[in-house]
Design an enzyme around this catalytic site. Structure first.
Site, PDB file in Angstrom:
ATOM      1  N   LYS A 194      10.858   2.918   3.021  1.00  0.00           N
ATOM      2  CA  LYS A 194      10.899   4.379   2.895  1.00  0.00           C
ATOM      3  C   LYS A 194      11.743   4.808   1.699  1.00  0.00           C
ATOM      4  O   LYS A 194      12.837   4.305   1.495  1.00  0.00           O
ATOM      5  CB  LYS A 194      11.503   4.994   4.175  1.00  0.00           C
ATOM      6  CG  LYS A 194      10.676   4.745   5.426  1.00  0.00           C
ATOM      7  CD  LYS A 194       9.527   5.717   5.597  1.00  0.00           C
ATOM      8  CE  LYS A 194       9.938   7.068   6.107  1.00  0.00           C
ATOM      9  NZ  LYS A 194      10.029   7.214   7.544  1.00  0.00           N
TER      10      LYS A 194
ATOM     11  N   CYS B  87      14.161  49.909   0.535  1.00  0.00           N
ATOM     12  CA  CYS B  87      13.424  49.067  -0.404  1.00  0.00           C
ATOM     13  C   CYS B  87      14.226  48.998  -1.708  1.00  0.00           C
ATOM     14  O   CYS B  87      14.609  50.036  -2.252  1.00  0.00           O
ATOM     15  CB  CYS B  87      12.043  49.643  -0.661  1.00  0.00           C
ATOM     16  SG  CYS B  87      11.195  48.854  -2.040  1.00  0.00           S
TER      17      CYS B  87
ATOM     18  N   CYS C  70       5.613  53.005  -4.160  1.00  0.00           N
ATOM     19  CA  CYS C  70       6.738  52.175  -4.600  1.00  0.00           C
ATOM     20  C   CYS C  70       6.400  51.489  -5.929  1.00  0.00           C
ATOM     21  O   CYS C  70       5.372  50.823  -6.029  1.00  0.00           O
ATOM     22  CB  CYS C  70       7.041  51.131  -3.520  1.00  0.00           C
ATOM     23  SG  CYS C  70       8.209  49.875  -4.031  1.00  0.00           S
TER      24      CYS C  70
ATOM     25  N   LYS D 149       2.379   4.524   1.215  1.00  0.00           N
ATOM     26  CA  LYS D 149       2.447   5.074   2.568  1.00  0.00           C
ATOM     27  C   LYS D 149       2.209   6.581   2.473  1.00  0.00           C
ATOM     28  O   LYS D 149       3.101   7.342   2.088  1.00  0.00           O
ATOM     29  CB  LYS D 149       3.809   4.784   3.188  1.00  0.00           C
ATOM     30  CG  LYS D 149       3.913   5.234   4.626  1.00  0.00           C
ATOM     31  CD  LYS D 149       5.173   4.681   5.268  1.00  0.00           C
ATOM     32  CE  LYS D 149       5.318   5.083   6.729  1.00  0.00           C
ATOM     33  NZ  LYS D 149       5.308   6.505   6.984  1.00  0.00           N
TER      34      LYS D 149
ATOM     35  N   TYR E  50      -6.684   2.394   6.347  1.00  0.00           N
ATOM     36  CA  TYR E  50      -5.861   1.252   5.959  1.00  0.00           C
ATOM     37  C   TYR E  50      -5.874   0.105   6.957  1.00  0.00           C
ATOM     38  O   TYR E  50      -5.311  -0.934   6.703  1.00  0.00           O
ATOM     39  CB  TYR E  50      -4.419   1.668   5.669  1.00  0.00           C
ATOM     40  CG  TYR E  50      -3.769   2.554   6.717  1.00  0.00           C
ATOM     41  CD1 TYR E  50      -3.481   2.076   7.973  1.00  0.00           C
ATOM     42  CD2 TYR E  50      -3.452   3.871   6.413  1.00  0.00           C
ATOM     43  CE1 TYR E  50      -2.889   2.889   8.921  1.00  0.00           C
ATOM     44  CE2 TYR E  50      -2.856   4.691   7.353  1.00  0.00           C
ATOM     45  CZ  TYR E  50      -2.578   4.195   8.610  1.00  0.00           C
ATOM     46  OH  TYR E  50      -1.995   5.001   9.543  1.00  0.00           O
TER      47      TYR E  50
ATOM     48  N   ASP F  56       1.829  10.308   3.557  1.00  0.00           N
ATOM     49  CA  ASP F  56       2.557  11.067   4.567  1.00  0.00           C
ATOM     50  C   ASP F  56       1.633  12.093   5.216  1.00  0.00           C
ATOM     51  O   ASP F  56       1.546  13.230   4.800  1.00  0.00           O
ATOM     52  CB  ASP F  56       3.736  11.772   3.880  1.00  0.00           C
ATOM     53  CG  ASP F  56       4.718  12.338   4.890  1.00  0.00           C
ATOM     54  OD1 ASP F  56       4.596  11.994   6.086  1.00  0.00           O
ATOM     55  OD2 ASP F  56       5.595  13.115   4.485  1.00  0.00           O
TER      56      ASP F  56
ATOM     57  N   GLU G 188       0.853  -1.195   0.000  1.00  0.00           N
ATOM     58  CA  GLU G 188       0.000   0.000   0.000  1.00  0.00           C
ATOM     59  C   GLU G 188       0.884   1.238   0.000  1.00  0.00           C
ATOM     60  O   GLU G 188       1.913   1.256   0.661  1.00  0.00           O
ATOM     61  CB  GLU G 188      -0.851   0.043   1.288  1.00  0.00           C
ATOM     62  CG  GLU G 188      -1.768  -1.131   1.459  1.00  0.00           C
ATOM     63  CD  GLU G 188      -2.279  -1.251   2.898  1.00  0.00           C
ATOM     64  OE1 GLU G 188      -2.338  -0.224   3.611  1.00  0.00           O
ATOM     65  OE2 GLU G 188      -2.600  -2.374   3.297  1.00  0.00           O
TER      66      GLU G 188
END
Ligand code: IVH
Length: 695
Positions: free
Chosen positions: A317, A411, A432, A119, A229, A121, A117
């Protein structure tokens, strides 16, 4: 190594790991990459193995996952939520199978059947259904005890209010991953940016932060998904394999990853991993590996557990999507509201399938905290987002020639003095040119003033030629001026003027949004326009009046009031009006009439007093009825809703959770897209028997 040396290193590692845990789980601001974290954890395990006397019950090795320090109620998991052994590379995968085989009496030529399956995250959670009805949602916590985040998890669209199994199990605890689709994450962040609100760092942190919000209405605005799962406690369902388990979850009406696959033997597992490693780049969700599980429960039971990991499963992994590169330059980008965002430019590198050459440093405070210098070697990470981020500097790789970054006092675009505003550096000169470029780009946008013949390039040329010093000047452009520009023919000049002319009657909401007022996005603009109706009324409104609008609040209210009070903004509005820009009167929705003619039925147990909820819609013109029919517009279903809910589904009536209902009446009254009771894809198959499984 002496005992004293080991003790010193162990203490240091424990402190670092605990700090990282807190930053990861409590502050939603991870300080270490998974790899560095895993490395420290491995080192600690190794040292504790060598010096078992130094193991203490509070060592991070003795618990899985997050420390628990929060306001949520703690709940003990019916069955501990375990974690998987990480496997990196082919060799470790082969070793894992060898160990597995050693623990069983399998003949050498027996081919083990696995399920692979993706994985995902995200963060894992347990979702408990009692008698088929959503009862609780619990975070994994330390694996033994999690946090009760029921109200938050209930707002997730892929978490149904009811499951569809027959017979209905007394308890059915689905476990899986909560995550955000990359596309949804981008969309959400774009909206937040538009409204000047803080962005989510990445989909994963965004998910854990969202699940642990204090106010479930906040969670409801976050685009979360849930993919199941495995099962915790359950009854009245007979399952003999992992594949059957996934199918049962699917039959129940939960989302299950469709990329699962049966693999006969480790060679097929390796093929799947190789295929998936390419495929994962195309997916709309982040994955960090493949979970490999022995399919057969009988074999799983025989294999059992080692510590907190099942022997019958592992997490293969992938190498992390982080790369190291060298910073060539750092400079700031001027945004339309004057925020100067630092960017790091580096040697182009490939990460997660794309070549990148710059990364955002979020804000000056972040840059200073990370102390990024030109010449530094830095770790770049790309999670779900398009622009990667600088994770950290490899301080150990410094040679001494790196140049610390000098925060610009001026700036870069207009030379005016910069100022710090919280963590951000600002250019406060509203004239500006860089800000004006960004502002014009924003102002002419389709969902704002919709001046389709003026884009960023033309805007820049207007500024450079001195024709445009603020957005109102667009409405004062003359044909002579336009014809004076290079490559501008009669016809195009006319088209530009026509498209500007056509933009003089925006709705009030669009005008508010177009002006680029900090914290006033599309939605806030609409709410304010709806409440006050005219520009004059808004100009006269007090801070309290503005801030008290539901969903507008103090921050946006203050930003608007401050903006309106600026003399040059007042002048800008007058100038726009003098040019003939006149927001068209919007139909003011009569709040009382919003639900006129609509009928609601409430059923089940709600967290608020039901009579209050009924009164709320009645105030908005709706009828509240006790029974569901085809004519019912909405059924609001609380916990343990029964036959009325079934009737609603039969008649295809929109079903809302209590939170969705609150969102509905708090919003503009349109129907939400989906009901929260998805039809099961296949007919439920009756199953009997009970199998207690330690998952
Ligand atoms: S099975 C005992 N399957 O990976 C088995 N986990 O350490 C429990 N994860 O905490 C986990 N996708 O958050 C399993 N298809 C999947 C998974 C998965 C992601 C996460 C989960 C768990 C961690 C493993």
């Amino acid at each position: 190594m002496t005992l004293e040396q080991a003790q010193a290193e162990i203490t240091a590692l424990r402190t670092q790991i605990e700090t990282a845990n807190r930053e990861y789980y409590i502050n939603d601001a991870p300080s270490l990459s998974d790899d560095v974290y895993d490395g420290m954890m491995r080192r600690l395990v190794e040292l504790e193995k060598q010096f078992p006397d130094l193991i203490t019950p509070d060592s991070p090795t003795q618990k899985v996952g997050a420390p628990l320090e929060s306001d949520f109620t703690k709940v003990r998991h019916s069955i501990p939520m375990l974690s998987l052994k990480d496997v990196r590379g082919e060799e470790e995968l082969l070793d894992w199978e060898k160990t597995l085989r050693r623990h069983t009496a399998l003949p050498d030529d027996f081919v083990v059947r696995y399920v692979c399956e993706p994985k995902i995250d995200g963060l894992s959670a347990a979702i408990v259904y009692e008698n088929g009805v959503y009862a609780r949602g619990i975070t994994r916590g330390d694996g033994q005890v999690g946090e009760d985040v029921s109200a938050n998890i209930k707002t997730i669209r892929s978490v149904p209010n009811r499951i569809h199994l027959d017979p209905v199990p007394q308890t059915f605890e689905a476990r899986g991953e909560i995550y955000m689709l990359r596309s949804e994450f981008e969309k959400f962040n774009a909206k937040m940016a538009e409204e000047g609100k803080p962005l989510l760092a990445n989909p994963r942190n965004g998910s854990s932060g969202s699940v642990r919000q204090k106010d479930p209405r906040m969670t409801a605005t976050r685009p979360l998904s849930f993919s199941a799962y495995t099962l915790g406690a359950y009854d009245h369902v007979t399952i003999k394999t992992q594949m059957e388990l996934l199918e049962a979850l699917e039959r129940a009406g939960l989302r299950v990853n469709s990329l699962r696959r049966i693999c006969n033997g480790l060679d097929e597992v390796r093929e799947f991993i190789a295929w998936f490693e390419k495929e994962r780049a195309n997916l709309d969700y982040a994955t960090d590996g493949v979970v490999v599980k022995v399919d057969d429960f009988a074999l799983q039971n025989e294999l059992g557990y080692v510590g907190r990991n099942p022997r019958w499963a592992c997490a293969f992994k992938f190498p992390p999507e982080e790369v190291v590169t060298m910073v060539k330059d750092i400079n700031v980008n001027v945004g339309r509201t004057g925020v100067l965002t630092p960017m790091a430019y580096f040697e182009p590198v490939e990460v997660a399938g794309t070549t990148v050459s710059r990364a955002t440093l979020s804000n000056i405070e972040q840059l200073q905290k990370k102390d990024v210098r030109v010449g530094d070697r830095v770790v770049i990470r790309k999670a779900g987002e398009i622009i990667p981020e600088v994770v950290r500097v490899l301080v150990e790789a410094r040679t001494g020639s790196e140049q610390p970054y000098q925060v610009p006092e001026q700036c870069p675009a207009c030379g005016s003095q910069t100022v710090m505003d919280g963590p951000r550096l600002m250019c406060e000169n509203s004239a500006c040119p860089a800000q004006l470029e960004r502002l014009i780009e924003h102002f002419v946008g389709r969902d704002k003033m919709n001046i389709d013949r003026v884009g960023i390039e033309l805007g820049k040329r207007f500024i450079a030629a001195g024709f445009v010093k603020d957005v109102a000047d667009l409405f004062y452009l003359t044909k002579e001026q336009l014809l004076g520009l290079e490559r501008m023919a009669e016809k195009s000049a006319q088209n530009v003027l026509d498209s500007i002319e056509a933009a003089k009657k925006p709705t009030l909401a669009r005008l508010l949004f177009a002006l680029g007022i900090p914290n006033i996005g599309e939605h806030t603009g609409e709410l304010i326009a709806e409440r006050f109706g005219t520009l004059e009324a808004i100009q006269k409104a007090s801070l309290e009046e503005i801030s008290s609008i539901h969903d507008v609040g103090k921050i946006a209210g203050t930003a608007l009031r401050t903006w309106l009070d600026e003399p040059h903004n007042k002048a800008l509005l007058e100038k726009l009006q003098a040019a003939g820009v006149e927001p068209v009167q919007e139909e003011r929705k009569e709040a009382d009439e919003r639900f006129a003619g609509k009928s609601f039925v409430f059923t089940g147990t709600m967290s608020r007093d039901r009579r209050d909820l009924e009164a709320m819609v009645k105030d908005l013109g709706a009828r509240v009825s006790g029974s569901v029919s085809k004519k019912t517009d909405y059924v609001v279903a609380g916990e343990a809703a029964g036959s009325k809910l079934d009737k609603a589904r039969e008649n295809k009536v929109t079903v809302l959770t209590e939170d969705e209902f609150m969102a509905l009446i708090g919003s503009d009254g349109e129907k939400p897209e989906a009901t929260t009771t998805p039809e099961p894809e296949t007919e439920p198959v009756p199953v009997q028997g009970t199998l207690a499984l330690d998952l």
